[in-house]
Scaffold this active site. Sequence first.
Site, PDB file in Angstrom:
ATOM      1  CG  HIS A 138      -2.045   0.912   1.249  1.00 44.85           C
ATOM      2  ND1 HIS A 138      -2.436   1.693   0.203  1.00 44.85           N
ATOM      3  CD2 HIS A 138      -2.901   1.231   2.271  1.00 44.85           C
ATOM      4  CE1 HIS A 138      -3.460   2.450   0.551  1.00 44.85           C
ATOM      5  NE2 HIS A 138      -3.757   2.210   1.802  1.00 44.85           N
ATOM      6  CG  HIS A 159      -4.600   0.710  -8.214  1.00 47.57           C
ATOM      7  ND1 HIS A 159      -5.932   0.729  -7.885  1.00 47.57           N
ATOM      8  CD2 HIS A 159      -3.989   1.596  -7.409  1.00 47.57           C
ATOM      9  CE1 HIS A 159      -6.123   1.614  -6.912  1.00 47.57           C
ATOM     10  NE2 HIS A 159      -4.959   2.153  -6.604  1.00 47.57           N
ATOM     11  CG  ASP A 177       2.884   4.113  -4.145  1.00 49.69           C
ATOM     12  OD1 ASP A 177       1.834   3.460  -4.053  1.00 49.69           O
ATOM     13  OD2 ASP A 177       3.177   5.054  -3.381  1.00 49.69           O
TER      14      ASP A 177
HETATM   15  C1  SDX Z   1      -1.581   2.157  -3.394  1.00 48.48           C
HETATM   16  O1  SDX Z   1      -6.313   0.907  -3.236  1.00 48.48           O
HETATM   17  C2  SDX Z   1      -5.806   2.060  -3.452  1.00 48.48           C
HETATM   18  O2  SDX Z   1      -6.469   2.980  -3.910  1.00 48.48           O
HETATM   19  C3  SDX Z   1      -4.350   2.200  -3.059  1.00 48.48           C
HETATM   20  C4  SDX Z   1      -3.677   3.502  -3.458  1.00 48.48           C
HETATM   21  C5  SDX Z   1      -4.268   4.666  -2.729  1.00 48.48           C
HETATM   22  O3  SDX Z   1      -4.162   5.780  -3.234  1.00 48.48           O
HETATM   23  O4  SDX Z   1      -4.729   4.454  -1.587  1.00 48.48           O
HETATM   24  O5  SDX Z   1      -3.832   3.698  -4.867  1.00 48.48           O
HETATM   25  C6  SDX Z   1      -2.195   3.473  -3.137  1.00 48.48           C
HETATM   26  O6  SDX Z   1      -1.562   1.332  -2.506  1.00 48.48           O
HETATM   27  C7  SDX Z   1      -1.075   1.863  -4.776  1.00 48.48           C
HETATM   28  C8  SDX Z   1      -0.570   0.403  -4.903  1.00 48.48           C
HETATM   29  C9  SDX Z   1       0.881   0.382  -4.399  1.00 48.48           C
HETATM   30  N1  SDX Z   1       1.353  -1.046  -4.332  1.00 48.48           N
HETATM   31  C10 SDX Z   1       2.266  -1.507  -5.180  1.00 48.48           C
HETATM   32  O7  SDX Z   1       2.737  -0.875  -6.137  1.00 48.48           O
HETATM   33  C11 SDX Z   1       2.722  -2.934  -4.851  1.00 48.48           C
HETATM   34  C12 SDX Z   1       2.791  -3.745  -6.136  1.00 48.48           C
HETATM   35  N2  SDX Z   1       1.395  -3.974  -6.600  1.00 48.48           N
HETATM   36  C13 SDX Z   1       0.756  -5.214  -6.242  1.00 48.48           C
HETATM   37  O8  SDX Z   1       1.125  -5.733  -4.997  1.00 48.48           O
HETATM   38  C14 SDX Z   1      -0.726  -5.238  -6.586  1.00 48.48           C
HETATM   39  O9  SDX Z   1      -0.845  -4.774  -7.863  1.00 48.48           O
HETATM   40  C15 SDX Z   1      -1.708  -4.504  -5.692  1.00 48.48           C
HETATM   41  C16 SDX Z   1      -1.563  -4.883  -4.269  1.00 48.48           C
HETATM   42  C17 SDX Z   1      -1.551  -3.039  -5.830  1.00 48.48           C
HETATM   43  C18 SDX Z   1      -3.108  -4.884  -6.166  1.00 48.48           C
HETATM   44  O10 SDX Z   1      -3.234  -6.232  -5.928  1.00 48.48           O
HETATM   45  P1  SDX Z   1      -4.569  -7.019  -6.345  1.00 48.48           P
HETATM   46  O11 SDX Z   1      -5.615  -6.119  -6.856  1.00 48.48           O
HETATM   47  O12 SDX Z   1      -4.923  -7.909  -5.209  1.00 48.48           O
HETATM   48  O13 SDX Z   1      -4.083  -7.812  -7.588  1.00 48.48           O
HETATM   49  P2  SDX Z   1      -3.498  -9.275  -7.520  1.00 48.48           P
HETATM   50  O14 SDX Z   1      -2.420  -9.311  -6.468  1.00 48.48           O
HETATM   51  O15 SDX Z   1      -4.631 -10.221  -7.428  1.00 48.48           O
HETATM   52  O16 SDX Z   1      -2.781  -9.386  -8.940  1.00 48.48           O
HETATM   53  C19 SDX Z   1      -3.468  -9.860 -10.085  1.00 48.48           C
HETATM   54  C20 SDX Z   1      -2.390 -10.535 -10.913  1.00 48.48           C
HETATM   55  C21 SDX Z   1      -1.632 -11.615 -10.161  1.00 48.48           C
HETATM   56  O17 SDX Z   1      -1.077 -12.490 -11.144  1.00 48.48           O
HETATM   57  P3  SDX Z   1      -1.786 -13.976 -11.384  1.00 48.48           P
HETATM   58  O18 SDX Z   1      -2.043 -14.550  -9.998  1.00 48.48           O
HETATM   59  O19 SDX Z   1      -3.059 -13.663 -12.106  1.00 48.48           O
HETATM   60  O20 SDX Z   1      -0.805 -14.737 -12.193  1.00 48.48           O
HETATM   61  O21 SDX Z   1      -1.380  -9.561 -11.265  1.00 48.48           O
HETATM   62  C22 SDX Z   1      -0.139  -9.926 -10.659  1.00 48.48           C
HETATM   63  C23 SDX Z   1      -0.449 -10.912  -9.558  1.00 48.48           C
HETATM   64  O22 SDX Z   1       0.641 -11.773  -9.339  1.00 48.48           O
HETATM   65  N3  SDX Z   1       0.429  -8.700 -10.127  1.00 48.48           N
HETATM   66  C24 SDX Z   1       1.704  -8.378 -10.228  1.00 48.48           C
HETATM   67  C25 SDX Z   1       1.802  -7.105  -9.620  1.00 48.48           C
HETATM   68  N4  SDX Z   1       0.599  -6.720  -9.184  1.00 48.48           N
HETATM   69  C26 SDX Z   1      -0.247  -7.727  -9.491  1.00 48.48           C
HETATM   70  N5  SDX Z   1       2.759  -9.028 -10.753  1.00 48.48           N
HETATM   71  C27 SDX Z   1       3.941  -8.369 -10.684  1.00 48.48           C
HETATM   72  N6  SDX Z   1       4.119  -7.146 -10.124  1.00 48.48           N
HETATM   73  C28 SDX Z   1       3.073  -6.501  -9.583  1.00 48.48           C
HETATM   74  N7  SDX Z   1       3.249  -5.305  -9.044  1.00 48.48           N
END
Ligand code: SDX
Length: 434
Positions: A268, A307, A363
């Site tokens: 996050h 996201h 981010d």
């Molecule tokens: C913020 O919610 C908000 O509004 C948050 C925010 C705010 O203003 O409050 O916008 C701020 O928190 C932004 C997000 C910052 N986090 C990151 O950058 C961390 C990296 N991102 C991931 O951890 C992920 O994308 C999340 C946590 C942001 C979202 O996760 P989800 O919606 O639960 O998505 P998921 O984990 O189910 O991913 C779906 C697929 C998966 O692959 P498969 O299982 O289908 O094979 O996408 C892949 C994930 O493995 N994936 C990624 C990835 N993010 C998702 N693979 C590689 N790198 C990534 N960053």
Amino acid sequence: MGKESLSITDNRTGKAYEVPIEHGAIRGMDLRKIKVSDDDFGLMSYDPAFMNTASCRSTITFIDGDKGILHYRGYPIEQLSEQSTYLEVAYLLLHGELPTADQLSDWAWKITHHTWIHENLKKFMDGFHHDAHPMGMLVSGVAALSPFYPEAKNGTDAETRQLQIVRLIAKMPTLAAFTYRHSLGMPYAYPDNDLSYTGNFLNMLWKTTEAQYKPDPVLEKALEVLFILHADHEQNCSTNAVRSVGSSQVDPYCAVAAGVAALYGPLHGGANEEVLKMLQAIGSKDKIPEFVKQVKEGKAKLMGFGHRVYKNYDPRAKIIKRMADEVFAVTRPNPLLPMALELERIALQDDYFVSRKLYPNVDFYSGLIYQAMGFPVAMFPVLFAIPRTSGWLAQWQEMRADAEQKIARPRQLYLGSALRDYVPIASRNSEEEP
Ligand code: SDX
């Protein structure tokens, strides 16, 4: 279009049900009437991490994840970041309308005159080790405000509520700056009422022996934009924490402390810190393909990408990327920027990311700017928490005023052991798996 309802047939009983649809959703409680017998609890929906569950009805922030749209109270983030200030946006989030000149002047005066924190909080801050993470200090510092304002427990009184909202927005930069000065072993720099909200924050961070700190106007403006972009984001993880903890009717200091704690997480608000560590670990542009291979093998995450809601480019990331050049013109270019740009270019051409709709989020670039401005990496999530305080408080205020909201208490699907009798220790079989 037909009737706004679902016709449901329960194949277990053959019974038919009509469930109304309102604002594109059905009420979870309407499912409870679907039973197999009179003593059946009724149907629930199972939605881990609330992937498809609306927890509230809100009028604060609108996001269209597919189109990459973000509005605060109907105003596009692009216009607000260009033309507004953080305090004006905080007022908009909390009151629902842009302030008149007099309202803004009164609001800014109130915030400016509540920036000090009780001197005893300095002793609290001094108790941490020099290398304590500032987010850990901030979580504690915000919660530590609670006992200093016992009247804040009276969340139903509008005037009391407004005073705590002003105090929290006003004191967050002071607490944040104190965590930074503590980490450097420097004396705390006190608020300067002649400066803007962001200018005063820079003053409390970086004032040394000069009579009055003069903030760099480019950095002051950059912080205004960054703070506006981070002010609210509907029901994200930390806002959900604030609403859930706040639903017990605890004071807003404790509810916001829960938000700071959630924001600390690397998935996050901690992501911009992780982006810098990721870029530093990759080391050079020629190592990017190997890193991307590791991500695609599930061995690493591309931090700053992806996201829950945005399945398009995060509009905030676009604005931050554009303003990087302005900041780098007065600081020094961040040597990691070319690598970040190359990593984005490669990822956006790779089907692994495109098929999963993984784009840069807020981010991905913010940390590069913060680093160029002179902030240590550990301060990055703190720079997220400061502006998000107004969003958290607008959401908390909306939750407290919503007649439909009660104490947040989800159900569960129990899949554990059936009823069984206690086994005396002498009779227990060590071979049984715990
Ligand atoms: C913020 O919610 C908000 O509004 C948050 C925010 C705010 O203003 O409050 O916008 C701020 O928190 C932004 C997000 C910052 N986090 C990151 O950058 C961390 C990296 N991102 C991931 O951890 C992920 O994308 C999340 C946590 C942001 C979202 O996760 P989800 O919606 O639960 O998505 P998921 O984990 O189910 O991913 C779906 C697929 C998966 O692959 P498969 O299982 O289908 O094979 O996408 C892949 C994930 O493995 N994936 C990624 C990835 N993010 C998702 N693979 C590689 N790198 C990534 N960053």
